[in-house]
Motif scaffolding. Structure first.
Motif, PDB file in Angstrom:
ATOM      1  N   GLY A 168      36.011 -13.489  21.914  1.00 47.77           N
ATOM      2  CA  GLY A 168      36.194 -14.785  21.373  1.00 47.77           C
ATOM      3  C   GLY A 168      35.217 -15.743  21.551  1.00 47.77           C
ATOM      4  O   GLY A 168      34.982 -16.721  20.647  1.00 47.77           O
ATOM      5  N   THR A 169      34.921 -16.107  22.736  1.00 45.80           N
ATOM      6  CA  THR A 169      33.798 -17.166  22.657  1.00 45.80           C
ATOM      7  C   THR A 169      32.452 -16.887  22.028  1.00 45.80           C
ATOM      8  O   THR A 169      31.860 -17.722  21.411  1.00 45.80           O
ATOM      9  CB  THR A 169      33.381 -17.132  24.239  1.00 45.80           C
ATOM     10  OG1 THR A 169      34.793 -17.526  24.998  1.00 45.80           O
ATOM     11  CG2 THR A 169      32.524 -18.161  24.715  1.00 45.80           C
ATOM     12  N   ALA A 170      32.201 -15.593  21.935  1.00 42.89           N
ATOM     13  CA  ALA A 170      31.007 -15.274  21.372  1.00 42.89           C
ATOM     14  C   ALA A 170      31.160 -15.342  19.786  1.00 42.89           C
ATOM     15  O   ALA A 170      30.084 -16.006  19.119  1.00 42.89           O
ATOM     16  CB  ALA A 170      30.472 -13.612  21.503  1.00 42.89           C
ATOM     17  N   ALA A 171      32.061 -14.951  19.273  1.00 41.99           N
ATOM     18  CA  ALA A 171      32.377 -15.130  17.761  1.00 41.99           C
ATOM     19  C   ALA A 171      32.448 -16.801  17.409  1.00 41.99           C
ATOM     20  O   ALA A 171      31.800 -17.085  16.754  1.00 41.99           O
ATOM     21  CB  ALA A 171      33.814 -14.560  17.453  1.00 41.99           C
ATOM     22  N   PHE A 172      33.313 -17.583  18.322  1.00 42.97           N
ATOM     23  CA  PHE A 172      33.198 -18.844  18.005  1.00 42.97           C
ATOM     24  C   PHE A 172      32.059 -19.776  18.170  1.00 42.97           C
ATOM     25  O   PHE A 172      31.742 -20.841  17.520  1.00 42.97           O
ATOM     26  CB  PHE A 172      34.538 -19.580  18.856  1.00 42.97           C
ATOM     27  CG  PHE A 172      35.708 -18.949  17.931  1.00 42.97           C
ATOM     28  CD1 PHE A 172      36.252 -19.672  16.892  1.00 42.97           C
ATOM     29  CD2 PHE A 172      36.786 -18.450  18.805  1.00 42.97           C
ATOM     30  CE1 PHE A 172      37.190 -19.226  16.047  1.00 42.97           C
ATOM     31  CE2 PHE A 172      38.037 -18.123  18.263  1.00 42.97           C
ATOM     32  CZ  PHE A 172      38.251 -18.548  16.915  1.00 42.97           C
TER      33      PHE A 172
ATOM     34  N   PRO B 293      39.102 -14.769  13.288  1.00 42.01           N
ATOM     35  CA  PRO B 293      38.840 -14.567  14.869  1.00 42.01           C
ATOM     36  C   PRO B 293      40.073 -15.063  15.473  1.00 42.01           C
ATOM     37  O   PRO B 293      40.185 -14.623  16.638  1.00 42.01           O
ATOM     38  CB  PRO B 293      37.611 -15.212  14.852  1.00 42.01           C
ATOM     39  CG  PRO B 293      37.172 -16.262  13.778  1.00 42.01           C
ATOM     40  CD  PRO B 293      38.203 -15.692  12.723  1.00 42.01           C
ATOM     41  N   ILE B 294      40.565 -16.411  15.373  1.00 39.47           N
ATOM     42  CA  ILE B 294      41.758 -16.920  16.001  1.00 39.47           C
ATOM     43  C   ILE B 294      42.965 -16.209  16.034  1.00 39.47           C
ATOM     44  O   ILE B 294      43.592 -16.135  17.111  1.00 39.47           O
ATOM     45  CB  ILE B 294      42.073 -18.488  15.309  1.00 39.47           C
ATOM     46  CG1 ILE B 294      42.779 -19.056  16.501  1.00 39.47           C
ATOM     47  CG2 ILE B 294      42.516 -18.527  13.970  1.00 39.47           C
ATOM     48  CD1 ILE B 294      42.441 -19.679  17.793  1.00 39.47           C
ATOM     49  N   SER B 295      43.144 -15.292  15.110  1.00 43.13           N
ATOM     50  CA  SER B 295      44.403 -14.631  14.936  1.00 43.13           C
ATOM     51  C   SER B 295      44.068 -13.617  15.924  1.00 43.13           C
ATOM     52  O   SER B 295      45.073 -13.128  16.480  1.00 43.13           O
ATOM     53  CB  SER B 295      44.565 -14.392  13.377  1.00 43.13           C
ATOM     54  OG  SER B 295      44.905 -15.174  12.546  1.00 43.13           O
TER      55      SER B 295
ATOM     56  N   GLY C 168      37.896  -5.173  17.987  1.00 42.32           N
ATOM     57  CA  GLY C 168      36.851  -4.803  17.078  1.00 42.32           C
ATOM     58  C   GLY C 168      36.667  -5.763  15.955  1.00 42.32           C
ATOM     59  O   GLY C 168      35.783  -6.027  15.740  1.00 42.32           O
ATOM     60  N   ILE C 169      37.618  -6.653  15.603  1.00 37.81           N
ATOM     61  CA  ILE C 169      37.618  -7.861  14.798  1.00 37.81           C
ATOM     62  C   ILE C 169      36.862  -8.898  15.313  1.00 37.81           C
ATOM     63  O   ILE C 169      35.634  -9.354  14.850  1.00 37.81           O
ATOM     64  CB  ILE C 169      38.892  -8.239  14.427  1.00 37.81           C
ATOM     65  CG1 ILE C 169      39.791  -7.308  13.446  1.00 37.81           C
ATOM     66  CG2 ILE C 169      38.844  -9.878  13.651  1.00 37.81           C
ATOM     67  CD1 ILE C 169      41.168  -7.802  13.481  1.00 37.81           C
ATOM     68  N   LEU C 170      36.925  -9.193  16.528  1.00 39.40           N
ATOM     69  CA  LEU C 170      36.245 -10.218  17.414  1.00 39.40           C
ATOM     70  C   LEU C 170      34.867  -9.909  17.358  1.00 39.40           C
ATOM     71  O   LEU C 170      33.762 -10.891  17.412  1.00 39.40           O
ATOM     72  CB  LEU C 170      36.754 -10.543  18.748  1.00 39.40           C
ATOM     73  CG  LEU C 170      38.146 -11.163  18.706  1.00 39.40           C
ATOM     74  CD1 LEU C 170      38.880 -11.197  20.223  1.00 39.40           C
ATOM     75  CD2 LEU C 170      38.239 -12.490  18.087  1.00 39.40           C
TER      76      LEU C 170
END
Length: 269
Positions: free
Chosen positions: A169-173, A225-227, A249-251
């Protein structure tokens, strides 16, 4: 008084000079990254607006919605539903909103341009920023966890799954925040980052469960990504589920695309 010249066994200016001989050149790369990360962290923690966004708002949301029955969070204690979502919100507020705004204005004022001309490589600067984000998130998670336990939170599940969700999540955001900061003007980044924060707060399953939305909207919102982060954390911490591969997988997909786009389109000036 006698002045002695030449070589000898005594201590003189030559020995003193040798003891304090200058060593020109850049510091080791690891030391430069650590110093820059420490500086980034200090600047973030001294910024009142950033503290409001990253610490105060998630804390208030957790306490308020846990104590007051405003939103139907389903069966069980409200804090068990809210805590995973607020942890996801804390990651988004730091890695995306806070980093996008701070980096956008650093770019506008020429800070990034000057840092890019220093011995610190550009990728190392981004590594230092990421390290600063991770340090801040650790402080957020610790604070929110303590408050949640005080409110009666009863977590379950595998800590490794939680860690993987938080890292991805950190990498995506972080990628999305850097992409926005490196392509838009600072004022546009400020407005867009705050708008996205509010929209995802409402429609990302943080406070309001996704099943409260129309079925067609649920399919779309579930890909955000937040979901994925909030649902994955909720499945593990509230329901004790195993590794949430779908959410991971989504993240991971968001992280790869966002970081690649940020590296490709980021403008330093």
């Amino acid at each position: 008084m006698t002045l002695t010249t030449g070589t000898g066994t005594g201590t003189g200016s030559g020995a003193a000079t040798g003891a304090y001989a200058p060593r020109p050149g850049a510091a080791p790369l690891s030391r430069m990254i650590a110093a820059q990360a420490a500086l980034e962290t200090k600047m973030l923690l001294r910024n009142g607006e950033q503290l409001l966004l990253t610490v105060v708002i998630p804390t208030l949301l957790l306490v308020l919605f846990s104590a007051v029955d405003i939103v139907d969070t389903g069966a069980g204690k409200a804090v068990d539903f809210l805590t995973p979502g607020v942890l996801a919100l804390a990651v988004m507020s730091t890695a995306f909103t806070g980093q996008a705004i701070a980096t956008g204005f650093e770019r506008r004022y020429g800070v990034l341009k000057r840092l890019a001309a220093s011995p610190l490589p550009r990728w190392a600067l981004m590594t230092a920023k990421t390290a600063s984000v991770l340090v801040t998130e650790v402080l957020q998670v610790v604070l929110l966890t303590v408050i949640a336990f005080a409110l009666g939170w009863s977590p379950h599940g595998d800590p490794l799954a939680v860690l993987l969700l938080l890292v991805l999540g950190t990498a995506a955001f972080s990628g999305l925040g850097l992409l926005m900061a490196g392509t838009l003007k600072a004022e546009a980044t400020l407005a867009a980052a705050n708008l996205v924060f509010l929209l995802l707060l409402v429609g990302g399953g943080v406070i309001v469960p996704l099943d409260k939305f129309p079925s067609g909207a649920q399919d779309v919102l579930g890909l955000l990504p937040i979901s994925a982060l909030s649902d994955g954390l909720r499945d593990v911490l509230q329901h004790g589920a195993g590794m949430p591969w779908g959410d991971l997988g989504i993240l991971a997909g968001w992280a790869v695309v966002a970081l690649a786009a940020a590296g490709r389109f980021f403008r330093w000036e």
